[in-house]
Design a protein around this motif. Structure first.
Motif, PDB file in Angstrom:
ATOM      1  N   ILE A  67       0.785  -1.043  -0.019  1.00 30.16           N
ATOM      2  CA  ILE A  67       0.031  -0.097  -0.045  1.00 30.16           C
ATOM      3  C   ILE A  67       1.037   1.550  -0.100  1.00 30.16           C
ATOM      4  N   VAL A  68       1.819   1.281   0.670  1.00 28.71           N
ATOM      5  CA  VAL A  68       2.874   2.517   0.689  1.00 28.71           C
ATOM      6  C   VAL A  68       3.479   2.765  -0.499  1.00 28.71           C
ATOM      7  N   VAL A  69       4.086   1.486  -1.004  1.00 26.40           N
ATOM      8  CA  VAL A  69       4.503   1.766  -2.505  1.00 26.40           C
ATOM      9  C   VAL A  69       3.727   2.503  -3.341  1.00 26.40           C
ATOM     10  N   ILE A  70       2.319   1.913  -3.543  1.00 24.19           N
ATOM     11  CA  ILE A  70       1.645   2.363  -4.513  1.00 24.19           C
ATOM     12  C   ILE A  70       1.103   3.705  -4.151  1.00 24.19           C
ATOM     13  N   ALA A  71       0.932   4.176  -3.038  1.00 23.90           N
ATOM     14  CA  ALA A  71       0.536   5.508  -2.608  1.00 23.90           C
ATOM     15  C   ALA A  71       1.776   6.519  -3.082  1.00 23.90           C
ATOM     16  N   ALA A  72       2.907   5.873  -2.691  1.00 23.82           N
ATOM     17  CA  ALA A  72       4.204   6.804  -2.874  1.00 23.82           C
ATOM     18  C   ALA A  72       4.429   7.097  -4.502  1.00 23.82           C
ATOM     19  N   LEU A  73       4.271   5.951  -5.188  1.00 26.27           N
ATOM     20  CA  LEU A  73       4.194   6.071  -6.823  1.00 26.27           C
ATOM     21  C   LEU A  73       3.059   7.020  -7.240  1.00 26.27           C
ATOM     22  N   ALA A  74       1.940   6.933  -6.627  1.00 27.08           N
ATOM     23  CA  ALA A  74       0.833   7.761  -6.943  1.00 27.08           C
ATOM     24  C   ALA A  74       1.377   9.294  -6.787  1.00 27.08           C
ATOM     25  N   TRP A  75       1.875   9.612  -5.530  1.00 29.15           N
ATOM     26  CA  TRP A  75       2.440  10.922  -5.171  1.00 29.15           C
ATOM     27  C   TRP A  75       3.406  11.397  -6.317  1.00 29.15           C
ATOM     28  N   VAL A  76       4.177  10.464  -6.570  1.00 28.82           N
ATOM     29  CA  VAL A  76       5.139  11.117  -7.341  1.00 28.82           C
ATOM     30  C   VAL A  76       4.661  11.476  -8.897  1.00 28.82           C
ATOM     31  N   LEU A  77       3.899  10.566  -9.314  1.00 31.81           N
ATOM     32  CA  LEU A  77       3.117  10.939 -10.615  1.00 31.81           C
ATOM     33  C   LEU A  77       2.244  12.326 -10.653  1.00 31.81           C
ATOM     34  N   THR A  78       1.426  12.194  -9.383  1.00 32.22           N
ATOM     35  CA  THR A  78       0.675  13.461  -9.235  1.00 32.22           C
ATOM     36  C   THR A  78       1.533  14.792  -9.191  1.00 32.22           C
ATOM     37  N   VAL A  79       2.425  14.759  -8.314  1.00 32.45           N
ATOM     38  CA  VAL A  79       3.316  16.026  -8.151  1.00 32.45           C
ATOM     39  C   VAL A  79       3.938  16.440  -9.509  1.00 32.45           C
TER      40      VAL A  79
ATOM     41  N   GLN B  67       3.164  15.961 -12.496  1.00 30.70           N
ATOM     42  CA  GLN B  67       2.023  16.283 -13.529  1.00 30.70           C
ATOM     43  C   GLN B  67       1.685  17.682 -13.276  1.00 30.70           C
ATOM     44  N   ALA B  68       1.507  17.933 -11.792  1.00 34.07           N
ATOM     45  CA  ALA B  68       0.973  19.243 -11.334  1.00 34.07           C
ATOM     46  C   ALA B  68       2.037  20.196 -11.542  1.00 34.07           C
ATOM     47  N   ARG B  69       3.182  19.917 -11.461  1.00 34.03           N
ATOM     48  CA  ARG B  69       4.245  20.879 -11.703  1.00 34.03           C
ATOM     49  C   ARG B  69       4.217  21.469 -13.134  1.00 34.03           C
ATOM     50  N   ASP B  70       3.615  20.463 -14.105  1.00 33.76           N
ATOM     51  CA  ASP B  70       3.816  20.970 -15.575  1.00 33.76           C
ATOM     52  C   ASP B  70       2.572  21.697 -15.894  1.00 33.76           C
ATOM     53  N   MET B  71       1.324  21.436 -15.067  1.00 28.88           N
ATOM     54  CA  MET B  71       0.137  22.196 -15.316  1.00 28.88           C
ATOM     55  C   MET B  71      -0.078  23.254 -14.526  1.00 28.88           C
ATOM     56  N   GLY B  72       0.180  23.339 -13.471  1.00 32.10           N
ATOM     57  CA  GLY B  72      -0.021  24.754 -12.628  1.00 32.10           C
ATOM     58  C   GLY B  72      -1.517  24.437 -11.938  1.00 32.10           C
ATOM     59  N   VAL B  73      -1.861  25.650 -11.738  1.00 30.51           N
ATOM     60  CA  VAL B  73      -3.327  25.774 -10.750  1.00 30.51           C
ATOM     61  C   VAL B  73      -4.330  26.401 -11.765  1.00 30.51           C
ATOM     62  N   GLY B  74      -5.337  26.032 -11.888  1.00 32.35           N
ATOM     63  CA  GLY B  74      -6.336  26.901 -12.813  1.00 32.35           C
ATOM     64  C   GLY B  74      -7.803  26.305 -12.720  1.00 32.35           C
TER      65      GLY B  74
ATOM     66  N   ALA C 195      -4.657   8.446 -10.091  1.00 35.73           N
ATOM     67  CA  ALA C 195      -3.495   8.613  -9.263  1.00 35.73           C
ATOM     68  C   ALA C 195      -3.460   9.600  -7.704  1.00 35.73           C
ATOM     69  N   MET C 196      -4.365  10.704  -7.997  1.00 42.16           N
ATOM     70  CA  MET C 196      -4.530  11.543  -7.043  1.00 42.16           C
ATOM     71  C   MET C 196      -5.347  10.790  -5.789  1.00 42.16           C
ATOM     72  N   MET C 197      -6.320   9.894  -6.220  1.00 41.99           N
ATOM     73  CA  MET C 197      -7.017   9.213  -5.112  1.00 41.99           C
ATOM     74  C   MET C 197      -6.152   8.110  -4.540  1.00 41.99           C
ATOM     75  N   ALA C 198      -5.171   7.391  -5.232  1.00 40.55           N
ATOM     76  CA  ALA C 198      -4.361   6.590  -4.628  1.00 40.55           C
ATOM     77  C   ALA C 198      -3.466   6.956  -3.646  1.00 40.55           C
ATOM     78  N   ALA C 199      -2.945   8.522  -4.029  1.00 41.85           N
ATOM     79  CA  ALA C 199      -2.363   9.017  -3.302  1.00 41.85           C
ATOM     80  C   ALA C 199      -2.537   9.625  -1.950  1.00 41.85           C
ATOM     81  N   MET C 200      -3.901  10.264  -2.115  1.00 36.00           N
ATOM     82  CA  MET C 200      -4.621  10.863  -1.106  1.00 36.00           C
ATOM     83  C   MET C 200      -5.079   9.800  -0.095  1.00 36.00           C
TER      84      MET C 200
END
Length: 270
Positions: A32-44, A46-53, A70-75
């Protein structure tokens, strides 16, 4: 080998007679920890490329659902880990280590399916709010106020309390599902628990409309609140305190633009 043992002779998979090696507990938690960690890496990333809008930020539905998953897995997975491990304990006696890992993964998949279904509604809501803000930027402050108010009122309502109690003490439901036929049982258990979790936390996800659906700081804050609500012994009290805080933010939102980064145009970098 050290084991976790429960006394009793009943063959019910969530009652007595369960022998679970400590190694298998570690495997279940690690998965579970590995899945959540990978999801956070993917989410972060992608978020750096997209910004907030506002709105869906131009994402088509398939891409949005992929990022939402990915967000739900991370959160959510950190807070659901104890339930998944409890289920793993229940199936431990009758399964090998590999099968146990597979079945735990099936439970997690069912759980994430529930949140992916909610993602369809989230996409529609974001598309609507994005369209409204694009037509009139001043509408954003009222959308933000409504989102905070909705989250606050739900946090203080009875349905939140019912779903949160299930998420904090799901054993009765797990025992009921343990008597079901084995076919896709783990997926169904995860889906059922995920539905309760959606019922508990969907209003908190609405906060991402004014705060920004790809706002990492907001995601981390919501994830921390969910984790504490479900696992801290004062979680129900925290949920009510958060509800009151959201109502205060609802009053402030029309006058404080900094509370609405997800409703500003054009998109601003994080």
């Amino acid at each position: 080998m050290r084991t976790v043992q429960r006394q009793g002779t009943n063959d019910h998979p969530l009652r007595g007679g369960v022998l679970l090696p400590v190694r298998d507990l570690v495997v279940a938690w690690s998965l579970i920890v590995v899945i959540a960690a990978l999801a956070w890496v993917l989410t972060v990333g992608q978020a750096r490329d997209m910004g907030v809008g506002p709105g869906t930020m131009g994402m088509a539905l398939p891409l949005f659902l992929l990022l939402w998953l990915a967000m739900m897995a991370a959160m959510m997975l950190p807070s659901v880990a104890p339930v998944a491990v409890t289920w793993a304990k229940g199936i431990a006696r009758r399964s090998s280590g590999a099968v146990r890992a597979l079945r735990t993964t099936e439970f997690i998949c069912g759980y994430l399916i529930a949140w992916t279904a909610f993602g369809l509604l989230a996409y529609g809501g974001l598309a609507l709010t994005g369209s409204l803000v694009e037509r009139d930027a001043d509408v954003g402050k009222w959308i933000g106020a409504a989102a905070f108010a909705l989250a606050g009122l739900y946090q203080l309502g009875p349905l939140k309390d019912i779903c949160l109690r299930h998420c904090r003490s799901p054993m009765a439901q797990l025992m009921r599902y343990a008597s079901y036929r084995p076919r896709l049982r783990d997926l169904r258990v995860g889906l059922h628990h995920g539905a309760y979790c959606v019922g508990c936390c969907w209003a908190l996800m609405v906060l991402l409309v004014p705060l920004g659906v790809m706002n990492i700081a907001a995601m981390a804050g919501v994830a921390a609140l969910i984790f504490l609500e479900k696992l801290w012994y004062r979680g129900p009290l925290l949920a009510r305190v958060a509800g009151v805080a959201f109502l205060v933010l609802a009053v402030l939102a029309p006058f404080q633009d900094w509370l609405l980064p997800g409703l500003r145009t054009p998109m601003a970098p994080m």
